[in-house]
Design an enzyme around this catalytic site. Sequence first.
Site, PDB file in Angstrom:
ATOM      1  N   HIS A 158      -6.829  -3.574   5.233  1.00  0.00           N
ATOM      2  CA  HIS A 158      -6.313  -2.004   4.968  1.00  0.00           C
ATOM      3  C   HIS A 158      -7.518  -1.133   4.178  1.00  0.00           C
ATOM      4  O   HIS A 158      -7.727   0.075   4.526  1.00  0.00           O
ATOM      5  CB  HIS A 158      -4.836  -2.161   4.279  1.00  0.00           C
ATOM      6  N   ASN A 159      -7.686  -2.080   2.818  1.00  0.00           N
ATOM      7  CA  ASN A 159      -8.255  -0.933   2.039  1.00  0.00           C
ATOM      8  C   ASN A 159      -9.481  -0.728   2.507  1.00  0.00           C
ATOM      9  O   ASN A 159     -10.908   0.070   2.318  1.00  0.00           O
ATOM     10  CB  ASN A 159      -8.095  -2.461   0.240  1.00  0.00           C
ATOM     11  N   GLU A 169      -9.686   2.154   4.884  1.00  0.00           N
ATOM     12  CA  GLU A 169      -9.819   3.130   3.815  1.00  0.00           C
ATOM     13  C   GLU A 169     -10.591   3.400   3.437  1.00  0.00           C
ATOM     14  O   GLU A 169     -10.859   4.191   3.436  1.00  0.00           O
ATOM     15  CB  GLU A 169      -9.270   2.576   2.651  1.00  0.00           C
ATOM     16  N   SER A 209       0.729  -1.316  -0.599  1.00  0.00           N
ATOM     17  CA  SER A 209      -0.301   0.371   0.074  1.00  0.00           C
ATOM     18  C   SER A 209       1.281   1.249   0.398  1.00  0.00           C
ATOM     19  O   SER A 209       1.698   1.200   0.366  1.00  0.00           O
ATOM     20  CB  SER A 209      -0.970   0.018   1.495  1.00  0.00           C
ATOM     21  N   LYS A 230      -3.897  -6.691   3.510  1.00  0.00           N
ATOM     22  CA  LYS A 230      -4.299  -5.682   2.712  1.00  0.00           C
ATOM     23  C   LYS A 230      -5.791  -5.187   1.931  1.00  0.00           C
ATOM     24  O   LYS A 230      -6.132  -3.802   1.872  1.00  0.00           O
ATOM     25  CB  LYS A 230      -2.986  -6.118   1.422  1.00  0.00           C
TER      26      LYS A 230
END
Length: 474
Positions: free
Chosen positions: A187-188, A191, A130, A184
């Site tokens: 994480h997104n 986000e 990222s 990940k």
Amino acid sequence: MAKARIGLVGLAVMGANLALNIAEKGFPVAVHNRTTQRIDDLMAAAGDLAANLVPAQTPEALVAALAKPRAIILMVKAGAAVDAVIGQLAPLLDPGDILIDAGNANFHDTRRREKALADQGLSFIGMGVSGGEEGARHGPSIMVGGKPESYAVIRDIVEAIAARYKGDPCAAHLGPDGAGHFVKTVHNGIEYADMQMIAEVYGLLRDGEHRNPADIGKLFAEWNGGPLHSYLVEISAKVLAAKDAATGNPMVEMILDKAGQKGTGRWSVIEALGLGQSASTIEAAVGARSWSALKPARLAGAEILAAAEPSGREAHAVLDGDLERALLAAKIVAYAQGFALLDAASQEYGWDLDLARIAEIWREGCIIRSAMLDDMARAARDGLPHGQLIFAPEFAQKLSAASNALRRTVAAAALKGLPVPAFSAALAYFDTMRRGRGTTDLIQAQRDFFGAHGFERIDGGAGHHGPWGGKRTG
Ligand code: 2AM
């Protein structure tokens, strides 16, 4: 020439920048791309770094250029392209060689690929990266899943190219097979929620308070100096300050309000539901993007539902100070839901994820980097009561202090007729988790009434039925 330490296939923006980053850190890297023009373009643009780049025009040349055990990073389009490239490379490799998928793969694909390649004696690493283009070039956050012994082969390179937080590399081996890609994905998802919440503040100020983008941008820039300090607040301030060169209008006002998405946000929500969780703030953000695509319908709705315009909407002002605290509170809930999702998946797949380490490697390099992640890492190290970040003393206190601001903001938005789905979801979660007694006693009674599902009594025992008599229908 000496053999290259590592290979990289896929030289679009992310791949090319990652290759330059690796070369800059002193590791010879062999580079290949299906369309060979991209190889030439990279070599031409690399300047001094070209000395550490080995151009390979074919997969065979790439494999021949590598020292053993060979390690090859794939930075190609997620999905079928990854399988296609694996299909090309695997027959050229020897047992012990390692393929590393650095794209945004669905972790189920990563688990499948890892198994399939293990049958051929090859190792597979799923590596979430990222930080966008800038991060790839100068230091991303890197989330690794795979066998520890495979990671040991590339660890020095990964740590050298990663971002640093006070000297600590923002890269870690988080677990086996799909663990890195799952982290990940979440994480997104976080986000998505963070971006949506910032956009909800923008909407409240724009449509509720008639403030212009430059003015809202200034407020965000101020907030970036306080507890909301983060990359996303910082870039939102910059975006809102920008002017369109063609018209002189604020740039943001010239942009169509239809947001794209590639899948990681949606996967977070799907996985959460599959694990019996609800990452409702992330769902709200994913849903808001989906609704944004219904532009023609929304334009029609503005006329068809015009009579629903709330009365007295000007009376319900939202205050800047409330908005700042509301964003803080909602953001904590979004991260808490993300961490709860990581924890649930960790248990389901036996990953033993270290939530504190994950928060640590998100402190720099990645898109959700923020001041708060260091505090979250500390809270996770101390142990989250009942797995809940919102119960960790520091965050329970922060949330409690900011919760009334979130409440007033959601209430004002509702009375003004402005949608704040992520803020509303955050508040609903917070209010659910701070009430020992909920309302599913009635749901259980309903289920027992029509389906004889039985219920637990508060004074003990399961499998009880209510006095519904012969009224049950099914
Ligand atoms: P290309 O330049 O040849 O299109 C992002 O699209 C990256 O993925 C690009 O480097 C692209 O290569 C690569 N890519 C997409 N599909 C691919 C495939 N089927 N095989 C190899 N590379 C692919």
